[in-house]
Design an enzyme around this catalytic site. Structure first.
Site, PDB file in Angstrom:
ATOM      1  N   ARG A  46      34.144 -12.326  35.378  1.00  0.00           N
ATOM      2  CA  ARG A  46      33.205 -11.750  36.486  1.00  0.00           C
ATOM      3  C   ARG A  46      33.917 -12.301  37.702  1.00  0.00           C
ATOM      4  O   ARG A  46      34.571 -12.806  38.199  1.00  0.00           O
ATOM      5  CB  ARG A  46      32.187 -11.854  35.782  1.00  0.00           C
ATOM      6  CG  ARG A  46      32.377 -13.133  34.957  1.00  0.00           C
ATOM      7  CD  ARG A  46      30.790 -13.959  35.646  1.00  0.00           C
ATOM      8  NE  ARG A  46      30.162 -14.089  36.937  1.00  0.00           N
ATOM      9  CZ  ARG A  46      30.643 -15.173  37.701  1.00  0.00           C
ATOM     10  NH1 ARG A  46      31.697 -15.640  37.651  1.00  0.00           N
ATOM     11  NH2 ARG A  46      30.461 -14.910  39.345  1.00  0.00           N
ATOM     12  N   ARG A  88      33.250  -1.461  36.031  1.00  0.00           N
ATOM     13  CA  ARG A  88      31.443  -1.562  36.300  1.00  0.00           C
ATOM     14  C   ARG A  88      31.899  -1.057  37.665  1.00  0.00           C
ATOM     15  O   ARG A  88      32.812  -1.550  38.758  1.00  0.00           O
ATOM     16  CB  ARG A  88      31.537  -3.179  36.811  1.00  0.00           C
ATOM     17  CG  ARG A  88      31.589  -4.626  35.378  1.00  0.00           C
ATOM     18  CD  ARG A  88      31.765  -5.920  35.863  1.00  0.00           C
ATOM     19  NE  ARG A  88      29.664  -6.016  35.427  1.00  0.00           N
ATOM     20  CZ  ARG A  88      29.202  -7.528  36.904  1.00  0.00           C
ATOM     21  NH1 ARG A  88      30.565  -8.242  36.717  1.00  0.00           N
ATOM     22  NH2 ARG A  88      28.731  -7.235  36.840  1.00  0.00           N
ATOM     23  N   GLN A 192      24.826 -17.440  36.201  1.00  0.00           N
ATOM     24  CA  GLN A 192      25.863 -17.770  36.039  1.00  0.00           C
ATOM     25  C   GLN A 192      26.141 -18.379  37.801  1.00  0.00           C
ATOM     26  O   GLN A 192      26.932 -19.275  37.472  1.00  0.00           O
ATOM     27  CB  GLN A 192      26.731 -16.639  37.443  1.00  0.00           C
ATOM     28  CG  GLN A 192      26.946 -15.240  36.402  1.00  0.00           C
ATOM     29  CD  GLN A 192      25.856 -13.889  35.838  1.00  0.00           C
ATOM     30  OE1 GLN A 192      25.047 -14.192  36.411  1.00  0.00           O
ATOM     31  NE2 GLN A 192      26.018 -12.656  36.116  1.00  0.00           N
ATOM     32  N   ASP A 233      30.527  -8.397  46.321  1.00  0.00           N
ATOM     33  CA  ASP A 233      30.757  -7.307  45.877  1.00  0.00           C
ATOM     34  C   ASP A 233      31.558  -6.224  46.494  1.00  0.00           C
ATOM     35  O   ASP A 233      32.268  -5.556  46.036  1.00  0.00           O
ATOM     36  CB  ASP A 233      29.765  -7.089  44.622  1.00  0.00           C
ATOM     37  CG  ASP A 233      30.000  -8.106  43.375  1.00  0.00           C
ATOM     38  OD1 ASP A 233      28.716  -8.891  43.588  1.00  0.00           O
ATOM     39  OD2 ASP A 233      30.318  -7.853  42.333  1.00  0.00           O
ATOM     40  N   LYS A 244      24.331 -10.080  43.934  1.00  0.00           N
ATOM     41  CA  LYS A 244      24.839 -10.289  42.390  1.00  0.00           C
ATOM     42  C   LYS A 244      22.747 -10.202  43.204  1.00  0.00           C
ATOM     43  O   LYS A 244      22.203 -10.812  44.096  1.00  0.00           O
ATOM     44  CB  LYS A 244      24.512 -11.830  42.082  1.00  0.00           C
ATOM     45  CG  LYS A 244      23.844 -12.751  40.675  1.00  0.00           C
ATOM     46  CD  LYS A 244      23.281 -11.281  40.056  1.00  0.00           C
ATOM     47  CE  LYS A 244      24.881 -11.015  39.478  1.00  0.00           C
ATOM     48  NZ  LYS A 244      25.351 -10.036  38.638  1.00  0.00           N
TER      49      LYS A 244
HETATM   50  O1  MRU Z   1      28.222 -10.203  37.672  1.00  0.00           O
HETATM   51  P1  MRU Z   1      29.027 -10.652  38.493  1.00  0.00           P
HETATM   52  O2  MRU Z   1      28.624 -11.892  38.127  1.00  0.00           O
HETATM   53  O3  MRU Z   1      30.224  -9.906  38.299  1.00  0.00           O
HETATM   54  O4  MRU Z   1      28.548 -11.452  39.415  1.00  0.00           O
HETATM   55  C1  MRU Z   1      28.899 -11.730  40.530  1.00  0.00           C
HETATM   56  C2  MRU Z   1      28.661 -11.872  42.471  1.00  0.00           C
HETATM   57  O5  MRU Z   1      27.583 -11.070  43.092  1.00  0.00           O
HETATM   58  C3  MRU Z   1      29.086 -12.916  43.139  1.00  0.00           C
HETATM   59  O6  MRU Z   1      28.197 -13.769  44.279  1.00  0.00           O
HETATM   60  C4  MRU Z   1      30.386 -12.002  44.116  1.00  0.00           C
HETATM   61  O7  MRU Z   1      31.420 -11.052  42.971  1.00  0.00           O
HETATM   62  C5  MRU Z   1      31.301 -12.468  44.373  1.00  0.00           C
HETATM   63  S1  MRU Z   1      32.397 -13.327  43.992  1.00  0.00           S
HETATM   64  C6  MRU Z   1      33.061 -14.575  44.902  1.00  0.00           C
END
Ligand code: MRU
Length: 334
Positions: A46, A88, A192, A233, A244
């Protein structure tokens, strides 16, 4: 200890199964596209930049064992791309990485070189992301003198192919001897921040204080936080940011307390085809993650749940963007 979250080794993709952390550090060997898709959907792999590299490997894994003719192999490249991209929806890096490998493969005229080009591109993206993280770390650290820094989710080595984005900034500042105190939000519902960011801090020997998400306002009001730095993201053309779930609330709180709010991300996270945050697809995940994601019911088992994995922070809330090219604001001129 340098954490390596993804590596091509002995003809397999080797990744850390992030769902097992912090209890167990388990490496997974991935040999097929289906295994990769499952790992992505279950969040074993992830984090946007890591998904970029994984997406590129997906193209290779989708074709490597095929004995089809060149016409069919090219179809398989396209089908693998479609599967990767729909695994995703929010992190644009996944599409970006898969697209790079698809294009590299499509530029070839022989089956062996199609396969080789896809693999080479995936390895190149992995190495390249390592370098991007180093630059983001240095550029972001220049903004920091000392004080409390709040971050959200996990943006470190586990989420990238290097030291991380927002996390890389903290780590660089810490290594430079700056007196920072890191606050990690636990990041409901899948934790996370608690499971991964706090674990990474401990692996690196960087002190950190874990807070639950609903403590952010209180720690800001107590003046324990001087900067907020998060990852992304997908960043739309106008600077709206999907990250997130919970990021938007932090941005609003930061504005209320006059705390600078930075987004750290590589250029692979910018989506100039996306005009604004409204156009960013937001993943909704299984309601059971909220009702009790870790094997114990924490809510009635049939209660109605809304579980968006990401939210959008409008660009007005963002002080600036930390990228490998420097510090930026929209309209972006990369
Ligand atoms: O659902 P996830 O754990 O993949 O979400 C990750 C995030 O939101 C991170 O903040 C984002 O991907 C940046 S990672 C450098």
């Amino acid at each position: 200890m340098q954490i390596k979250s993804i590596e091509w080794a002995d003809d397999s993709l080797v990744v850390i199964d992030q769902t097992q952390l912090p209890e167990k550090l388990i490496y997974l060997k991935i040999d097929t596209l289906d295994q990769l898709l499952e790992a992505i959907q279950k969040l074993k792999i992830r984090g946007a930049p890591l998904l970029g590299a994984a997406g590129a490997f997906g193209i290779y894994l989708g074709i490597r064992n095929s004995r089809a003719d060149i016409y069919e192999i090219n179809n398989l490249v396209r089908r693998s791309y479609d599967k990767v991209v729909s695994a995703r929806p929010t992190a644009v890096n996944l599409k970006w990485g898969a697209e790079q490998a698809k294009e590299a493969a499509q530029n070839q005229v022989e089956i062996a070189s199609i396969k080789k080009a896809a693999l080479d591109k995936a390895i190149e993206i992995t190495l390249d992301d390592f370098r991007r993280c180093e630059s983001i770390g240095k550029n972001g650290s220049d903004l920091i003198t000392e004080g409390g820094i709040l971050t959200h989710c996990n943006t470190g080595a586990l989420a990238t192919c290097g030291i991380g984005t927002a996390f890389g900034v903290l780590w660089t500042a810490h290594r430079q001897g700056k007196k920072i105190s890191v606050f990690a939000g636990e990041t409901r519902p899948l934790l996370q921040g608690a499971r991964l960011t706090a674990w990474e801090c401990q692996q690196l020997g960087m002190p950190c204080t874990l807070i639950t998400d609903n403590m952010a306002g209180m720690v800001m009001r107590k003046k324990l936080i001087h900067i907020v730095i998060v990852g992304a993201d997908r960043i739309a053309k106008n600077g709206d940011v999907a990250n997130k779930i919970g990021t938007y609330s932090l941005a609003v709180l930061a504005k209320q307390h006059q705390i600078p709010f930075y987004v750290a991300a590589p250029l692979s996270t910018f989506d100039f085809h996306c005009p604004d945050g409204e156009s960013i697809p937001i993943e909704e995940r299984d309601p059971d993650e909220v009702r009790g994601g870790f094997g114990k019911l924490t809510a009635p088992k049939d209660v109605n749940v809304f579980n968006p994995a990401f939210d959008v922070t409008p660009h007005e809330y963002i002080t600036a963007f930390i990228t490998e090219k420097g510090i930026s604001k929209p309209p972006f001129q990369f």
